[in-house]
Design a protein around this motif. Structure first.
Motif, PDB file in Angstrom:
ATOM      1  N   MET A 194      -8.898  -0.873  19.431  1.00 21.89           N
ATOM      2  CA  MET A 194      -7.837  -0.913  17.932  1.00 21.89           C
ATOM      3  C   MET A 194      -8.438  -1.283  16.643  1.00 21.89           C
ATOM      4  O   MET A 194      -8.365  -2.485  15.718  1.00 21.89           O
ATOM      5  N   GLY A 195      -9.617  -0.550  15.940  1.00 23.78           N
ATOM      6  CA  GLY A 195     -10.095  -0.687  15.139  1.00 23.78           C
ATOM      7  C   GLY A 195      -9.555  -0.275  13.800  1.00 23.78           C
ATOM      8  O   GLY A 195     -10.124   0.425  12.502  1.00 23.78           O
ATOM      9  N   LEU A 196      -8.157  -1.151  13.099  1.00 27.77           N
ATOM     10  CA  LEU A 196      -7.678  -0.536  11.725  1.00 27.77           C
ATOM     11  C   LEU A 196      -7.906  -1.470  11.014  1.00 27.77           C
ATOM     12  O   LEU A 196      -8.158  -1.987  10.717  1.00 27.77           O
ATOM     13  N   ASP A 197      -8.499  -0.525   9.659  1.00 26.93           N
ATOM     14  CA  ASP A 197      -8.652  -1.129   8.471  1.00 26.93           C
ATOM     15  C   ASP A 197      -7.438  -1.388   7.721  1.00 26.93           C
ATOM     16  O   ASP A 197      -6.587  -1.028   7.661  1.00 26.93           O
ATOM     17  N   LYS A 198      -6.586  -2.654   8.233  1.00 24.58           N
ATOM     18  CA  LYS A 198      -5.507  -3.201   7.817  1.00 24.58           C
ATOM     19  C   LYS A 198      -5.671  -3.519   5.949  1.00 24.58           C
ATOM     20  O   LYS A 198      -4.492  -2.704   5.717  1.00 24.58           O
ATOM     21  N   ARG A 199      -6.243  -3.401   5.384  1.00 25.54           N
ATOM     22  CA  ARG A 199      -5.946  -3.665   3.767  1.00 25.54           C
ATOM     23  C   ARG A 199      -6.319  -2.052   3.484  1.00 25.54           C
ATOM     24  O   ARG A 199      -5.490  -1.480   2.369  1.00 25.54           O
ATOM     25  N   GLU A 200      -7.216  -1.463   3.802  1.00 21.61           N
ATOM     26  CA  GLU A 200      -6.414   0.292   3.688  1.00 21.61           C
ATOM     27  C   GLU A 200      -4.890   0.578   4.108  1.00 21.61           C
ATOM     28  O   GLU A 200      -4.300   1.592   3.231  1.00 21.61           O
ATOM     29  N   LEU A 201      -4.558  -0.155   5.886  1.00 19.80           N
ATOM     30  CA  LEU A 201      -3.363   0.416   5.351  1.00 19.80           C
ATOM     31  C   LEU A 201      -2.418   0.054   4.894  1.00 19.80           C
ATOM     32  O   LEU A 201      -1.055   0.136   4.549  1.00 19.80           O
ATOM     33  N   MET A 202      -2.202  -1.246   4.208  1.00 18.04           N
ATOM     34  CA  MET A 202      -1.230  -1.995   3.235  1.00 18.04           C
ATOM     35  C   MET A 202      -1.575  -1.157   1.440  1.00 18.04           C
ATOM     36  O   MET A 202      -0.706  -0.737   1.044  1.00 18.04           O
ATOM     37  N   ALA A 203      -2.344  -0.990   1.332  1.00 20.12           N
ATOM     38  CA  ALA A 203      -3.025  -0.139   0.045  1.00 20.12           C
ATOM     39  C   ALA A 203      -2.017   1.182   0.213  1.00 20.12           C
ATOM     40  O   ALA A 203      -1.176   1.963  -0.269  1.00 20.12           O
ATOM     41  N   GLN A 204      -2.337   1.823   1.045  1.00 20.10           N
ATOM     42  CA  GLN A 204      -1.164   3.162   2.063  1.00 20.10           C
ATOM     43  C   GLN A 204      -0.062   2.668   1.368  1.00 20.10           C
ATOM     44  O   GLN A 204       1.004   3.576   0.868  1.00 20.10           O
ATOM     45  N   LEU A 205       0.700   1.625   1.951  1.00 19.12           N
ATOM     46  CA  LEU A 205       1.478   1.408   2.154  1.00 19.12           C
ATOM     47  C   LEU A 205       2.363   0.803   0.587  1.00 19.12           C
ATOM     48  O   LEU A 205       3.011   1.095  -0.312  1.00 19.12           O
ATOM     49  N   ALA A 206       1.167   0.695   0.288  1.00 15.48           N
ATOM     50  CA  ALA A 206       1.749   0.250  -1.498  1.00 15.48           C
ATOM     51  C   ALA A 206       1.577   1.194  -2.208  1.00 15.48           C
ATOM     52  O   ALA A 206       2.342   1.913  -3.135  1.00 15.48           O
ATOM     53  N   GLU A 207       0.482   2.980  -2.019  1.00 15.07           N
ATOM     54  CA  GLU A 207       1.175   3.668  -2.690  1.00 15.07           C
ATOM     55  C   GLU A 207       2.329   3.820  -2.935  1.00 15.07           C
ATOM     56  O   GLU A 207       2.864   4.811  -4.075  1.00 15.07           O
ATOM     57  N   ARG A 208       2.677   4.049  -1.403  1.00 20.06           N
ATOM     58  CA  ARG A 208       4.312   4.730  -1.413  1.00 20.06           C
ATOM     59  C   ARG A 208       5.189   3.887  -1.871  1.00 20.06           C
ATOM     60  O   ARG A 208       6.352   4.421  -2.602  1.00 20.06           O
ATOM     61  N   LEU A 209       5.178   2.729  -1.824  1.00 24.68           N
ATOM     62  CA  LEU A 209       5.979   1.198  -2.990  1.00 24.68           C
ATOM     63  C   LEU A 209       6.049   2.168  -3.863  1.00 24.68           C
ATOM     64  O   LEU A 209       7.156   1.765  -4.807  1.00 24.68           O
ATOM     65  N   GLN A 210       5.119   1.794  -5.069  1.00 19.36           N
ATOM     66  CA  GLN A 210       4.944   2.144  -5.839  1.00 19.36           C
ATOM     67  C   GLN A 210       5.498   4.126  -6.166  1.00 19.36           C
ATOM     68  O   GLN A 210       5.923   4.082  -7.681  1.00 19.36           O
ATOM     69  N   HIS A 211       5.140   4.730  -5.471  1.00 17.29           N
ATOM     70  CA  HIS A 211       5.660   6.231  -5.951  1.00 17.29           C
ATOM     71  C   HIS A 211       7.683   5.933  -5.635  1.00 17.29           C
ATOM     72  O   HIS A 211       7.980   6.530  -6.272  1.00 17.29           O
ATOM     73  N   SER A 212       7.819   5.110  -4.629  1.00 20.63           N
ATOM     74  CA  SER A 212       9.255   4.936  -4.904  1.00 20.63           C
ATOM     75  C   SER A 212       9.981   4.489  -5.946  1.00 20.63           C
ATOM     76  O   SER A 212      11.248   4.117  -6.869  1.00 20.63           O
ATOM     77  N   ASP A 213       8.903   3.279  -6.379  1.00 18.39           N
ATOM     78  CA  ASP A 213       9.248   2.592  -7.879  1.00 18.39           C
ATOM     79  C   ASP A 213       9.527   4.137  -8.460  1.00 18.39           C
ATOM     80  O   ASP A 213      10.756   3.778  -9.557  1.00 18.39           O
ATOM     81  N   ARG A 214       8.424   4.168  -9.128  1.00 15.85           N
ATOM     82  CA  ARG A 214       9.001   5.619 -10.049  1.00 15.85           C
ATOM     83  C   ARG A 214       9.906   6.416  -9.523  1.00 15.85           C
ATOM     84  O   ARG A 214      10.578   7.060 -11.022  1.00 15.85           O
ATOM     85  N   LEU A 215       9.866   7.289  -8.366  1.00 15.88           N
ATOM     86  CA  LEU A 215      11.256   7.771  -8.478  1.00 15.88           C
ATOM     87  C   LEU A 215      12.671   7.136  -8.803  1.00 15.88           C
ATOM     88  O   LEU A 215      13.624   7.318  -9.753  1.00 15.88           O
ATOM     89  N   ALA A 216      12.543   5.873  -8.870  1.00 13.00           N
ATOM     90  CA  ALA A 216      13.941   5.023  -9.088  1.00 13.00           C
ATOM     91  C   ALA A 216      13.785   4.712 -10.621  1.00 13.00           C
ATOM     92  O   ALA A 216      15.277   5.192 -11.046  1.00 13.00           O
ATOM     93  N   VAL A 217      12.815   4.737 -11.129  1.00 13.84           N
ATOM     94  CA  VAL A 217      12.701   4.377 -12.631  1.00 13.84           C
ATOM     95  C   VAL A 217      12.854   5.484 -13.403  1.00 13.84           C
ATOM     96  O   VAL A 217      14.019   5.858 -13.833  1.00 13.84           O
ATOM     97  N   ARG A 218      12.625   6.845 -12.697  1.00 14.47           N
ATOM     98  CA  ARG A 218      12.673   8.014 -13.388  1.00 14.47           C
ATOM     99  C   ARG A 218      14.732   8.200 -12.841  1.00 14.47           C
ATOM    100  O   ARG A 218      14.889   9.331 -13.753  1.00 14.47           O
ATOM    101  N   ALA A 219      14.806   8.164 -12.267  1.00 18.79           N
ATOM    102  CA  ALA A 219      17.011   8.736 -11.265  1.00 18.79           C
ATOM    103  C   ALA A 219      17.645   7.528 -12.333  1.00 18.79           C
ATOM    104  O   ALA A 219      18.000   7.936 -12.804  1.00 18.79           O
ATOM    105  N   GLN A 220      16.471   6.772 -12.740  1.00 19.11           N
ATOM    106  CA  GLN A 220      17.498   5.225 -13.798  1.00 19.11           C
ATOM    107  C   GLN A 220      17.680   5.896 -14.784  1.00 19.11           C
ATOM    108  O   GLN A 220      18.833   6.036 -15.545  1.00 19.11           O
ATOM    109  N   ILE A 221      16.916   6.489 -15.664  1.00 22.31           N
ATOM    110  CA  ILE A 221      16.051   6.938 -17.060  1.00 22.31           C
ATOM    111  C   ILE A 221      17.109   8.274 -16.907  1.00 22.31           C
ATOM    112  O   ILE A 221      18.149   8.129 -17.864  1.00 22.31           O
TER     113      ILE A 221
END
Length: 171
Positions: free
Chosen positions: A1-28
C-alpha cells in the motif's frame, strides 16, 4: 500500500473547496432570489417564496461555514507530522486500512482512509488506480476500526445489517 497520503488529502481538500464554492454560490443565488421576489410583488405567495429562499440562503451559508471548518481541520492535520503505521500498529487517524468482508456472494475488499473530516468522500489512487473511502472516527466504520490491528475482525452495522470485516493491512 504505497499511497501518498498527502496527495490523497490534497485531493480531499480540492473536493471540499469545490463544495464550499457551490454552497457560497447557492447562498448568493438564494439571497438574490429572496430579494427580487420581495421587491417585485407584494403578493402573499411571493412573500412566502421570499421567506423560503431566505431560509435556503441561511442553510447554504451554514453549509459553507461547516465546509470551511472542515478545510481548516484538514489543513492542520496535513501540516502536522503524519503517524506511521504498519501491520502491528493499531488503526488511528491518518491510517489507510484494507478490509475484507464475506457474504453470500463472496469476498469484498475495501480500502479506507481515516481522517478527521470528509466522511463518505471517495478518493482515487495514483493515476486513477483504485478507490479509497474517507471515514472519520465518528462514523460507524471509523468507530469499529479504531484501535484494531491487521488480522483482527470487527462487526460493523450498516443500514441495520451487521457485517463482519477483517482488517487486512494498516498503513
Amino acid at each position: 500500500m504505497g499511497l501518498d497520503k498527502r496527495e490523497l488529502m490534497a485531493q480531499l481538500a480540492e473536493r471540499l473547496q469545490h463544495s464550499d464554492r457551490l454552497a457560497v454560490r447557492a447562498q448568493i443565488e438564494a439571497r438574490e432570489a429572496a430579494r427580487s421576489l420581495a421587491t417585485e410583488s407584494e403578493k402573499k405567495e411571493d412573500g412566502r417564496a421570499a421567506i423560503e429562499y431566505g431560509s435556503l440562503a441561511t442553510g447554504q451559508a451554514a453549509r459553507a461555514r461547516r465546509v470551511q471548518e472542515e478545510i481548516s481541520l484538514l489543513t492542520a492535520f496535513r501540516e502536522a507530522d503524519l503517524p506511521r503505521f504498519n501491520r502491528r500498529t493499531p488503526v488511528a487517524l491518518g491510517a489507510i486500512v484494507d478490509v475484507r468482508t464475506e457474504d453470500d456472494t463472496g469476498y469484498d475488499e475495501r480500502t479506507f482512509f481515516l481522517l478527521p473530516v470528509g466522511a463518505g468522500t471517495e478518493l482515487t489512487g495514483p493515476g486513477g488506480d483504485g478507490f479509497l473511502s474517507v471515514i472519520t472516527p465518528a462514523s460507524p466504520v471509523g468507530r469499529a476500526l479504531m484501535g484494531r490491528r491487521a488480522g483482527e475482525s470487527v462487526d460493523v452495522t450498516l443500514a441495520g445489517e451487521v457485517h463482519e470485516w477483517t482488517v487486512l493491512d494498516v498503513a
